[in-house]
Design an enzyme around this catalytic site. Structure first.
Site, mmCIF file in Angstrom:
data_model
loop_
_atom_site.group_PDB
_atom_site.id
_atom_site.type_symbol
_atom_site.label_atom_id
_atom_site.label_comp_id
_atom_site.label_asym_id
_atom_site.label_seq_id
_atom_site.Cartn_x
_atom_site.Cartn_y
_atom_site.Cartn_z
ATOM 1 C CB CYS A 78 33.615 12.070 -43.527
ATOM 2 S SG CYS A 78 34.838 12.757 -42.396
ATOM 3 C CB CYS A 188 41.457 10.007 -45.626
ATOM 4 S SG CYS A 188 40.982 11.727 -45.939
HETATM 5 N N1 DGL Z 1 37.721 13.011 -45.999
HETATM 6 C C1 DGL Z 1 37.619 12.848 -44.593
HETATM 7 C C2 DGL Z 1 37.945 11.464 -44.141
HETATM 8 O O1 DGL Z 1 37.671 10.526 -44.854
HETATM 9 C C3 DGL Z 1 38.046 13.994 -43.715
HETATM 10 C C4 DGL Z 1 39.431 14.515 -43.885
HETATM 11 C C5 DGL Z 1 39.701 15.755 -43.051
HETATM 12 O O2 DGL Z 1 38.971 16.719 -43.179
HETATM 13 O O3 DGL Z 1 40.683 15.768 -42.299
HETATM 14 O O4 DGL Z 1 38.424 11.263 -43.043
#
Ligand code: DGL
Length: 267
Positions: A78, A188
């Protein structure tokens, strides 16, 4: 490593939802003997609109759970948590925690682009973590940042191929194209699901960088150095979601086909 851990201990991987499965897919491919526990915090997603202190407490709850499972390493699959929490983590754990920012920044900086765009959540962009670390390694690369609120919610609702998602994504990519970027970093872990849409919007003219493999390789390198690799047969990967594990699985399979038997786990 504490006395409860050994080379056969699992590796914990977490994200706000199914996005981190893009990283798990590469981890499974290049670390085939490792056992993994995946946690998607679907109840509290999206992380991108949360404050650093909220994100800190979510991260600590997840890492506390992983600690009860005697993991030997954790991976923040994440970017939001990696950028807004890991540099300031207030609690220590008997395992190393790997994030997205450092390996990805090194990789991108070494590609020597003049201008590179980064699309990520609002919380990630607020930290400027990617911009600062890429431009620090290579001062000839300029990083243009673009926050993309709303995309993760659509992806988690299984709407990634909708017209609404296309229009929203286009509105985020177009300002970057006007700045003559050569590449776009998917900052992301949910965004690899949008890769073909991005190709369509950019007319296949821009290089798209998905950090998943780069991160997985750096985890492998580190575990190898620390003599932590497992030589035995791994356990089946365990999947947990804090809300609606069926939907998590359905969305998740678009990123990693091995996502199955997801269970509800409220921390
Ligand atoms: N997949 C996550 C990232 O890489 C989080 C996205 C989210 O929940 O806003 O930031």
């Amino acid at each position: 490593m504490s006395s409860n851990q050994n080379n056969q201990s699992p590796i914990g991987v977490y994200d706000s939802g199914s996005g981190g499965l893009s990283v798990l897919k590469e981890l499974k491919r290049i670390l085939p003997n490792e056992s993994f526990i995946y946690f998607g915090d679907t109840k509290r997603m999206p992380y991108g609109d949360k404050t650093p202190s909220q994100l800190m407490s979510f991260c600590i709850e997840i890492l506390d759970y992983f600690e009860t499972r005697n993991i030997k390493a954790a991976i923040s699959a994440c970017n939001t948590s990696s950028a807004a929490v890991l540099p300031n983590l207030t609690k220590s754990y008997p395992f190393e925690i790997f994030g997205m920012i450092e390996p990805t920044s090194k990789y991108v900086a070494n590609l020597n682009f003049k201008k590179v765009g980064i699309i990520a959540t609002a919380a990630t962009i607020k930290t400027s973590a990617y911009k600062n670390s890429i431009e620090k390694i290579n001062n000839k690369t300029e990083v243009i940042q673009q926050p993309c609120p709303g995309l993760v919610e659509l992806i988690e609702a299984n709407q990634s191929d909708s017209q609404e998602c296309f229009v929203l994504l286009k509105s985020y990519i177009e300002p970057l194209l006007k700045q003559d970027i050569q590449a776009i970093v998917l900052g992301c872990t949910h965004y690899p699901i949008l890769e073909s849409m991005i190709h369509e919007i950019t007319n296949h003219r821009i290089i798209i960088i998905n950090p998943a493999l780069v991160v997985a390789k750096s985890v492998k390198e580190n575990l190898t150095k620390q003599n932590l690799l497992n030589n035995n047969t791994p356990y089946e990967t365990e999947f947990y979601a804090s809300k609606n594990p069926q939907l998590f699985e359905e969305v998740g399979r678009q990123l990693y086909s091995g996502c199955k038997n997801a269970k509800l786990l409220e921390l």
